[in-house]
Design an enzyme around this catalytic site. Structure first.
Site, PDB file in Angstrom:
ATOM      1  N   GLU A  29      64.623   6.699  36.288  1.00 43.23           N
ATOM      2  CA  GLU A  29      65.554   7.509  37.050  1.00 43.23           C
ATOM      3  C   GLU A  29      66.904   6.793  37.141  1.00 43.23           C
ATOM      4  O   GLU A  29      66.931   5.673  37.645  1.00 43.23           O
ATOM      5  CB  GLU A  29      64.984   7.718  38.449  1.00 43.23           C
ATOM      6  CG  GLU A  29      65.509   8.957  39.112  1.00 43.23           C
ATOM      7  CD  GLU A  29      64.669   9.351  40.316  1.00 43.23           C
ATOM      8  OE1 GLU A  29      65.114   9.017  41.421  1.00 43.23           O
ATOM      9  OE2 GLU A  29      63.592   9.957  40.155  1.00 43.23           O
ATOM     10  N   ARG A  33      57.593  11.204  43.063  1.00 47.63           N
ATOM     11  CA  ARG A  33      58.201  10.093  42.345  1.00 47.63           C
ATOM     12  C   ARG A  33      57.940  10.322  40.863  1.00 47.63           C
ATOM     13  O   ARG A  33      56.850  10.766  40.469  1.00 47.63           O
ATOM     14  CB  ARG A  33      57.591   8.752  42.776  1.00 47.63           C
ATOM     15  CG  ARG A  33      58.067   8.249  44.138  1.00 47.63           C
ATOM     16  CD  ARG A  33      59.541   7.859  44.137  1.00 47.63           C
ATOM     17  NE  ARG A  33      59.999   7.316  45.403  1.00 47.63           N
ATOM     18  CZ  ARG A  33      60.554   8.030  46.390  1.00 47.63           C
ATOM     19  NH1 ARG A  33      60.715   9.337  46.256  1.00 47.63           N
ATOM     20  NH2 ARG A  33      60.958   7.442  47.500  1.00 47.63           N
ATOM     21  N   HIS A  48      67.132  14.107  41.811  1.00 48.52           N
ATOM     22  CA  HIS A  48      66.486  13.577  43.024  1.00 48.52           C
ATOM     23  C   HIS A  48      67.216  14.053  44.292  1.00 48.52           C
ATOM     24  O   HIS A  48      67.792  13.242  45.034  1.00 48.52           O
ATOM     25  CB  HIS A  48      66.404  12.046  42.978  1.00 48.52           C
ATOM     26  CG  HIS A  48      65.294  11.502  43.834  1.00 48.52           C
ATOM     27  ND1 HIS A  48      64.566  10.376  43.529  1.00 48.52           N
ATOM     28  CD2 HIS A  48      64.778  11.943  45.021  1.00 48.52           C
ATOM     29  CE1 HIS A  48      63.671  10.140  44.485  1.00 48.52           C
ATOM     30  NE2 HIS A  48      63.785  11.087  45.404  1.00 48.52           N
TER      31      HIS A  48
HETATM   32  C1  DGY Z   1      62.407   9.664  50.015  1.00 50.90           C
HETATM   33  O1  DGY Z   1      62.898   9.565  51.143  1.00 50.90           O
HETATM   34  O2  DGY Z   1      61.472   8.974  49.631  1.00 50.90           O
HETATM   35  C2  DGY Z   1      63.000  10.680  49.135  1.00 50.90           C
HETATM   36  O3  DGY Z   1      62.534  10.618  47.843  1.00 50.90           O
HETATM   37  C3  DGY Z   1      64.512  10.625  49.165  1.00 50.90           C
HETATM   38  O4  DGY Z   1      64.942  11.916  48.900  1.00 50.90           O
END
Ligand code: DGY
Length: 327
Positions: A266, A237, A285
């Site tokens: 983001e 993240r 992402h």
């Molecule tokens: C998640 O599932 O948390 C991922 O970041 C999505 O790609």
């Protein structure tokens, strides 16, 4: 009897929608952008279940807008977009999609590591721009991945999958946080204090969930400990890394490069200084973005939603405490 209503906050793969359609009235927010706050609140107001994505902040205000909500089925393994404590206080189970995206996300993390180490993107841009004149002995010299030391921050499911790939490349693997000793030993990894991981690693790959403890875990002090040749990879993240400190570290040569699948915020603003750095690779992402994995995530989220609507335990629930209160 009227079917329950589910609000899905963007079009998702049909594998999820198909499972829901026989049992629910399905409202899909058309996208392509996420619903605005007002649109989210309006969607929730009519819904017995919500299937949000990581772009939706599901907090107390949203829960108040949908007092009849019976389940929140996030289509992601991460759930830092949801105020789980608030949902638990209301007895609403929250589902996520663990496991199905592990290998796909690890593939992407390793792709970023390799791309940053070997200048894949600048090299491709160079050719596309018509600048390739001849083979050059010192063109785009990168760093060896084989034999290098990889520091994994958070040796959970995805961190372990990255470690498996790193073993194939003959890397020495250190980790900090997130694993039992047996899994770590089986992977030939060594647990070290965070500071030591930063000091020793040629590559640092972040795989920890975002929470109060990991927010800006990679801050100015952490970056200062890293080698000037080190490459930071973040596919977890964005907010695990302090972007201001990262810009300082990359622009001053304190570390060599970063490869980011996730950013804070983001998406980043178009004038985000990180985007202007040649040694910072940013992609949008894409960790779990394979056709097969996104279909599995959609189906898993749908199964969580259906279980919640039937009053059954979610197959993948992040707040089991809701059941303790019921039992
Ligand atoms: C998640 O599932 O948390 C991922 O970041 C999505 O790609």
């Amino acid at each position: 009897m009227a079917k329950p209503r589910i609000f899905i906050t963007r079009p998702i793969p049909s594998a999820g929608i198909d499972l829901l359609q026989d049992h629910c009235e399905v409202d899909v927010f058309p996208g392509p952008a996420p619903p605005s706050r007002a649109e989210l609140l309006a969607g929730v107001a009519k819904a017995d279940a919500i299937l949000p994505l990581l772009t939706e902040r599901i907090d107390e205000e949203v829960l108040r807008a949908g007092p009849q909500l019976r389940v929140i089925a996030n289509m992601a393994v991460g759930y830092d977009n949801i105020d789980v404590a608030a949902a638990t206080a209301r007895g609403i189970p929250v589902g996520n999609t663990p496991g199905v995206l592990t290998e796909t996300s690890a593939d992407l993390a390793f792709a970023l590591l390799l791309a940053a180490a070997r200048h894949i993107v600048p090299g491709a841009d160079y050719v596309r721009a018509g600048r390739w004149q001849t083979w050059e002995p010192q063109l785009f010299l990168g760093q060896d991945v084989h034999g290098a030391t990889l520091g994994i921050v958070g040796l959970g499911r995805i961190g372990q999958a990255v470690a498996r790939r790193a073993r194939g490349f003959g890397m020495r693997i250190l980790f900090h946080g997130g694993s039992d000793q047996t899994a770590a030993e089986a992977l030939g990894t060594r647990r070290v204090p965070f500071a030591e991981l930063l000091q020793q690693s040629d590559f640092v790959s972040v795989h920890t969930p975002l929470n109060a403890e990991t927010h800006h875990l990679i801050d100015a002090a952490a970056l200062q400990r890293m080698k000037p040749t080190a490459i930071l990879v973040n596919t977890a993240r964005g907010a695990v890394v302090d972007p201001v400190a990262l810009y300082e570290a990359l622009s001053s040569g304190q570390i060599a490069a970063a490869a980011l699948d996730v950013t804070e915020p983001e998406p980043p603003a178009t004038d985000d200084p990180l985007l202007g750095l040649a040694n910072c690779l940013v992609i949008p992402h894409l960790g779990s973005a394979s056709v097969a994995t996104r279909a599995k995530m959609a189906a898993m989220a749908a199964e969580n939603a259906l279980a919640g609507l039937r009053g059954e335990r979610l197959p993948h629930c992040v707040n089991e405490a809701v059941y303790e209160a019921r039992d």
